[in-house]
Design a protein around this motif. Structure first.
Motif, PDB file in Angstrom:
ATOM      1  N   SER A  50      14.183 -13.755  22.042  1.00 53.79           N
ATOM      2  CA  SER A  50      13.270 -14.352  21.075  1.00 53.79           C
ATOM      3  C   SER A  50      11.882 -13.743  21.224  1.00 53.79           C
ATOM      4  O   SER A  50      11.407 -13.510  22.345  1.00 53.79           O
ATOM      5  CB  SER A  50      13.196 -15.866  21.284  1.00 53.79           C
ATOM      6  N   ILE A  51      11.228 -13.490  20.108  1.00 54.74           N
ATOM      7  CA  ILE A  51       9.866 -12.947  20.153  1.00 54.74           C
ATOM      8  C   ILE A  51       8.920 -13.936  20.838  1.00 54.74           C
ATOM      9  O   ILE A  51       7.901 -13.535  21.423  1.00 54.74           O
ATOM     10  CB  ILE A  51       9.371 -12.622  18.721  1.00 54.74           C
ATOM     11  N   LYS A  52       9.281 -15.227  20.831  1.00 53.64           N
ATOM     12  CA  LYS A  52       8.450 -16.238  21.487  1.00 53.64           C
ATOM     13  C   LYS A  52       8.409 -16.042  23.002  1.00 53.64           C
ATOM     14  O   LYS A  52       7.487 -16.501  23.667  1.00 53.64           O
ATOM     15  CB  LYS A  52       8.980 -17.636  21.190  1.00 53.64           C
ATOM     16  N   ALA A  53       9.428 -15.368  23.526  1.00 52.77           N
ATOM     17  CA  ALA A  53       9.514 -15.200  24.980  1.00 52.77           C
ATOM     18  C   ALA A  53       8.483 -14.203  25.509  1.00 52.77           C
ATOM     19  O   ALA A  53       8.252 -14.125  26.717  1.00 52.77           O
ATOM     20  CB  ALA A  53      10.918 -14.737  25.370  1.00 52.77           C
ATOM     21  N   PHE A  54       7.851 -13.455  24.610  1.00 50.29           N
ATOM     22  CA  PHE A  54       6.892 -12.444  25.041  1.00 50.29           C
ATOM     23  C   PHE A  54       5.483 -13.040  25.058  1.00 50.29           C
ATOM     24  O   PHE A  54       4.653 -12.777  24.200  1.00 50.29           O
ATOM     25  CB  PHE A  54       7.000 -11.206  24.152  1.00 50.29           C
TER      26      PHE A  54
END
Length: 358
Positions: A106-110
């Motif tokens: 997920s892009i949120k994990a970055f």
């Protein structure tokens, strides 16, 4: 250029009977030329096609909100589509490698911590790290706009790319230039590339795709692929000797043993191996443009004269030319100073071989 067959370029007649040209090469994006065949504009489009050596875009479905999903959205966004084809090729290469490693994440994990750890892991490649960080900022900006992450989610501002040691690529010293020249005499491919980079004072991306049409009439005339700045500089005597000795390619001046233009990695690799053989493994082709700029300064060139040779817009974006920024008369004066200073230096300095480094 009009009298030579261009690799991967074919002609066809459209439904109106008008002759058209297209570029087709396995692993590269197809392209239909917009400019008339044989013109400078056509040549620039051809160079951009050759420069777009990228990995194919993954075709499997992406998980919504994943890195792969955001990259796919970015490819169809104006922020990407408005880039030059050559820049798109470079960015695709970076993003496809990133997709391969983190596509389903997920892009949120970055968050800032994860991005900072990525930057630390890439300390040995500071330029690549800085480019990845720049592209991550683009992906996160698109993700915020698409409501894939919260509006205030901007971890990039809390991270920093690793510092480039020495302010960038190592500028070659006069001793290192002499070491290369002693190892590779005129008439060898590494020497031709070396002389084009040093005496042409242009970026590797422009040098490796130079055609005979760009170096004609004793001058180098091109629009730089990275900035579109125009340069019009004289071909000085050492470079002319090297061009006369070759070996010259059939379509581009520099070609592989298979008769194809060099890719970015291929050209860098060829020159890096030559540097190692010459005993200067810490040097790279990118540093030769810095050496050319240093020679301009050592010769007493003004900033304007030096920038007329290298094609830089300014020392720090302070000098811009109105309209066409090619300054042949200024470049001539600068090159005359550089060559005169070189003659004085050669006359006063005994030739001594440089000790090879392990």
């Amino acid at each position: 250029m009009t009298n030579k067959r261009l690799l991967y370029v074919t002609a066809f007649d459209d439904r109106h009977g008008k002759r058209r040209w297209r570029f087709r090469r396995k692993g590269y994006p197809p392209y239909s030329f917009k400019s008339p065949h044989g013109t400078k504009a056509f040549e620039r489009e051809y160079a951009a096609c050759l420069n777009a050596d990228q990995a194919p875009v993954a075709s499997r479905p992406s998980i919504p909100g994943s890195v792969s999903d955001v990259i796919a959205r970015y490819y169809s966004d104006n922020a990407f589509l408005d880039l030059r084809p050559s820049t798109q090729g470079v960015y695709r290469g970076v993003l496809e490698r990133f997709r391969e490693a983190f596509g389903d994440v997920s892009i949120k994990a970055f968050d800032a911590d994860r991005i900072a750890r990525l930057m630390t892991a890439m300390r040995h490649k500071p330029h690549a790290a800085a480019r990845l960080r720049k592209l991550l900022a683009q992906l996160l900006r698109l993700a915020r706009r698409s409501k894939l992450v919260p509006v205030g989610f901007d971890p990039i501002k809390d991270t920093k790319a690793p510092k480039t040691e020495g302010g960038g690529y190592h500028p070659w010293t006069e001793e290192e230039l002499a070491a290369f020249e002693n190892e590779f005499p005129v008439g060898t491919k590494p020497r031709l590339a070396f002389d084009l980079l040093l005496y042409g004072a242009q970026r590797s991306g422009d040098v490796r795709l130079m055609t005979p049409a760009i170096i004609a009439g004793g001058r180098i005339r091109l629009d730089q692929s990275k900035t579109t700045n125009s340069v019009d500089i004289p071909v000085v005597a050492p470079l002319q000797v090297s061009l006369d000795a070759g070996p010259l390619g059939r379509v581009t001046l520099m070609e592989t043993k298979d008769g194809e233009p060099y890719t970015e990695k291929g050209f860098y690799g060829m020159m890096k191996k030559a540097c190692i053989k010459a005993g200067i493994p810490h040097c790279s082709p990118h540093g030769l443009r810095k050496a050319a700029a240093r020679r301009c300064k050592d010769a007493g060139c003004t900033n304007e004269e030096g920038m007329a040779i290298t094609g830089h817009k300014s020392e720090k974006e302070y000098l811009r030319y109105a309209g066409s920024n090619a300054r042949p008369e200024v470049a001539d004066a600068a090159m005359n100073k550089v060559m005169a200073n070189r003659t004085v230096r050669l006359a006063s300095t005994p030739s001594q071989p440089i000790e090879k480094r392990a």
